[in-house]
Design an enzyme around this catalytic site. Sequence first.
Site, PDB file in Angstrom:
ATOM      1  N   LYS A 204      37.551  31.811  39.944  1.00  0.00           N
ATOM      2  CA  LYS A 204      38.529  30.595  39.899  1.00  0.00           C
ATOM      3  C   LYS A 204      37.743  29.578  39.095  1.00  0.00           C
ATOM      4  O   LYS A 204      38.592  28.871  38.216  1.00  0.00           O
ATOM      5  CB  LYS A 204      39.220  30.339  41.252  1.00  0.00           C
ATOM      6  CG  LYS A 204      40.235  31.357  41.271  1.00  0.00           C
ATOM      7  CD  LYS A 204      40.858  31.163  43.037  1.00  0.00           C
ATOM      8  CE  LYS A 204      41.873  32.283  43.185  1.00  0.00           C
ATOM      9  NZ  LYS A 204      42.219  32.282  44.535  1.00  0.00           N
TER      10      LYS A 204
ATOM     11  N   LYS B 102      43.992  44.102  35.624  1.00  0.00           N
ATOM     12  CA  LYS B 102      44.367  44.230  36.723  1.00  0.00           C
ATOM     13  C   LYS B 102      45.714  43.181  36.645  1.00  0.00           C
ATOM     14  O   LYS B 102      45.468  41.970  35.934  1.00  0.00           O
ATOM     15  CB  LYS B 102      43.693  43.616  37.865  1.00  0.00           C
ATOM     16  CG  LYS B 102      44.028  43.191  39.249  1.00  0.00           C
ATOM     17  CD  LYS B 102      43.238  42.224  40.170  1.00  0.00           C
ATOM     18  CE  LYS B 102      44.046  41.360  40.654  1.00  0.00           C
ATOM     19  NZ  LYS B 102      44.264  41.104  41.943  1.00  0.00           N
TER      20      LYS B 102
ATOM     21  N   LYS C 270      48.942  37.183  38.958  1.00  0.00           N
ATOM     22  CA  LYS C 270      49.982  36.023  38.200  1.00  0.00           C
ATOM     23  C   LYS C 270      48.993  35.022  37.393  1.00  0.00           C
ATOM     24  O   LYS C 270      49.437  34.639  36.546  1.00  0.00           O
ATOM     25  CB  LYS C 270      50.515  35.412  39.374  1.00  0.00           C
ATOM     26  CG  LYS C 270      49.871  35.018  40.658  1.00  0.00           C
ATOM     27  CD  LYS C 270      50.867  34.424  41.468  1.00  0.00           C
ATOM     28  CE  LYS C 270      50.109  34.011  42.929  1.00  0.00           C
ATOM     29  NZ  LYS C 270      49.588  35.202  43.679  1.00  0.00           N
TER      30      LYS C 270
HETATM   31  P1  ADP Z   1      47.398  37.670  42.375  1.00  0.00           P
HETATM   32  O1  ADP Z   1      46.325  38.314  41.670  1.00  0.00           O
HETATM   33  O2  ADP Z   1      48.919  37.913  41.404  1.00  0.00           O
HETATM   34  O3  ADP Z   1      47.246  36.298  42.413  1.00  0.00           O
HETATM   35  P2  ADP Z   1      47.276  37.881  44.935  1.00  0.00           P
HETATM   36  O4  ADP Z   1      45.809  37.558  45.052  1.00  0.00           O
HETATM   37  O5  ADP Z   1      48.149  36.622  45.780  1.00  0.00           O
HETATM   38  O6  ADP Z   1      47.924  38.286  43.533  1.00  0.00           O
HETATM   39  O7  ADP Z   1      47.421  39.143  45.929  1.00  0.00           O
HETATM   40  C1  ADP Z   1      48.442  39.429  46.935  1.00  0.00           C
HETATM   41  C2  ADP Z   1      48.155  40.670  47.595  1.00  0.00           C
HETATM   42  O8  ADP Z   1      48.526  41.575  46.521  1.00  0.00           O
HETATM   43  C3  ADP Z   1      46.615  40.847  47.844  1.00  0.00           C
HETATM   44  O9  ADP Z   1      46.653  41.923  49.159  1.00  0.00           O
HETATM   45  C4  ADP Z   1      46.055  41.731  46.535  1.00  0.00           C
HETATM   46  O10 ADP Z   1      44.938  42.538  46.688  1.00  0.00           O
HETATM   47  C5  ADP Z   1      47.196  42.457  46.251  1.00  0.00           C
HETATM   48  N1  ADP Z   1      47.354  42.506  44.772  1.00  0.00           N
HETATM   49  C6  ADP Z   1      47.370  41.635  43.780  1.00  0.00           C
HETATM   50  N2  ADP Z   1      47.316  42.069  42.440  1.00  0.00           N
HETATM   51  C7  ADP Z   1      47.306  43.386  42.576  1.00  0.00           C
HETATM   52  C8  ADP Z   1      47.242  44.609  41.712  1.00  0.00           C
HETATM   53  N3  ADP Z   1      47.177  44.294  40.452  1.00  0.00           N
HETATM   54  N4  ADP Z   1      46.946  45.884  42.355  1.00  0.00           N
HETATM   55  C9  ADP Z   1      46.734  45.886  43.503  1.00  0.00           C
HETATM   56  N5  ADP Z   1      47.166  45.195  44.378  1.00  0.00           N
HETATM   57  C10 ADP Z   1      47.173  43.823  43.915  1.00  0.00           C
END
Ligand code: ADP
Length: 322
Positions: A111, A190, A193
Site C-alpha cells: 500500500k 489478482k 478493488k
Molecule cells: P480487495 O483486494 O479487493 O481490496 P479485500 O482485501 O477487501 O479485497 O478482501 C476481502 C476478502 O476477499 C479477503 O478474505 C480476501 O482474501 C478475499 N479476496 C479478495 N480478492 C480476492 C481474489 N482476487 N481472490 C480470492 N480472494 C480474494
Amino acid sequence: MPRILTGITPSGTLHIGNYFGAMRPAIELQAGGDAYYFIADYHSMTALADAAERRAYTRGIALDWLACGLDPAKAVFWRQSDVPEVCELTWLLGTLTPMGLLERAHSYKDKTAKGLAPNFGLFAYPVLMAADILLYDTNVVPVGRDQKQHVEMTRDIAIKFNLTYGETLVVPESRIGEATAVVPGLDGQKMSKSYGNTIDIFGDEKATRKKIMSLVMDSRTPAEPKPDAEKNLAIQLLKLVAPPVAASDCEKQLRAGGLGYGDLKQALFEHYWNFFAPYRAKRAELAANPGYVEQVLRDGAARARAVAAKTMDRARRACGLR
Ligand code: ADP
Ligand code: TRP
C-alpha cells in the site's frame, strides 16, 4: 465445534474475488461450525475518509452477505465498531508486537509502495486484525491467500501474549480455499478493488457485460486450436460461475478450435448473470427492508459482545490491569 471467524472491509463494493475467495467458503462453513462474521468498519478507516461513503459501503456489504446466504440464525453477524473492546485488545497486543513484524507485512509494503501515505493506522492494521480474531477465541479464519500473512502474525502475537502473561488467548489457523485462492481480475492479475480490475457481484447488467466483453484475448483466429485453453482468463472465470459440464465443454471447444473469443465472453457473461440471479433478487428484497438488516446487526453485536467481554476480562486479569 471449531469457532470460525472472518471479516470484510467496507471500502468498496464487493467483487467476485471476494465472493469466491471469502464469502462463499464462509457461508458454506456456517452450517458446520460456530460462525462469527463481521463488517470491518474500523479497518475501512485506513482506506477511506468519507463518512457517508463508509456508511453506504457498510450497509451495502451487510446486504451482500445476507443476500448471498449468510443466515443470522446460524452465524453471528455484526459491525466491528459495535464491539469497541476490540480497540482495547489492540492496545494490549500492540505493546507486545515487534516493529520488525509489522515492517515485514506485505499489505503495508504494497500500500505504501502504491503511494498511500503511511500512518499509524495503516501500520497497526495487522494488530487490529489480530485483536478481531483473538477477541472471539477463534480457531479457524477462512480468507484469501493475500490475508494468510496477517493470520500468521496473529498467531505470533497470541503466542507471545501467552508466553508473557500465561495461557490466555486461543491460537488460530487460517484456511485458504485452494481452488479459488486467487480469483484473477479483468487484466489477469489478482482481482482487487485497488487494481480497478473487478467484476462486481451485484454490478449493473450493461456495465458488467461491457467489462466482460472487453476482456483482452490474443489474436489467434477462432478456428485455430488453443492447446493452452486452461490458461485463458475467460475459461478460468467461467469455471467459477458455470456448471462444471458447461465450463469443460467450452474449454474443450477452445482447445480444439472453433470457439471464438466473442462467443466465449458472451457465455461467460450469461453464466455470471445467472449464477448471481437468485442472490440479486434476495438483495432487492432485503434492501426494501432496512429495519430488518439493522436489527440483524444489532442482535449480532449483542452476541459478539458477550463473548468479547469474557475474553477481555481474561486478558485484563492476565496482564495485571485487574
Ligand atoms: P480487495 O483486494 O479487493 O481490496 P479485500 O482485501 O477487501 O479485497 O478482501 C476481502 C476478502 O476477499 C479477503 O478474505 C480476501 O482474501 C478475499 N479476496 C479478495 N480478492 C480476492 C481474489 N482476487 N481472490 C480470492 N480472494 C480474494
Ligand atoms: N483485513 C481483511 C481484509 O482486508 C479484513 C479483516 C479484518 C479480517 N479483520 C479480519 C479478515 C479478521 C479475517 C479476520 O480482507
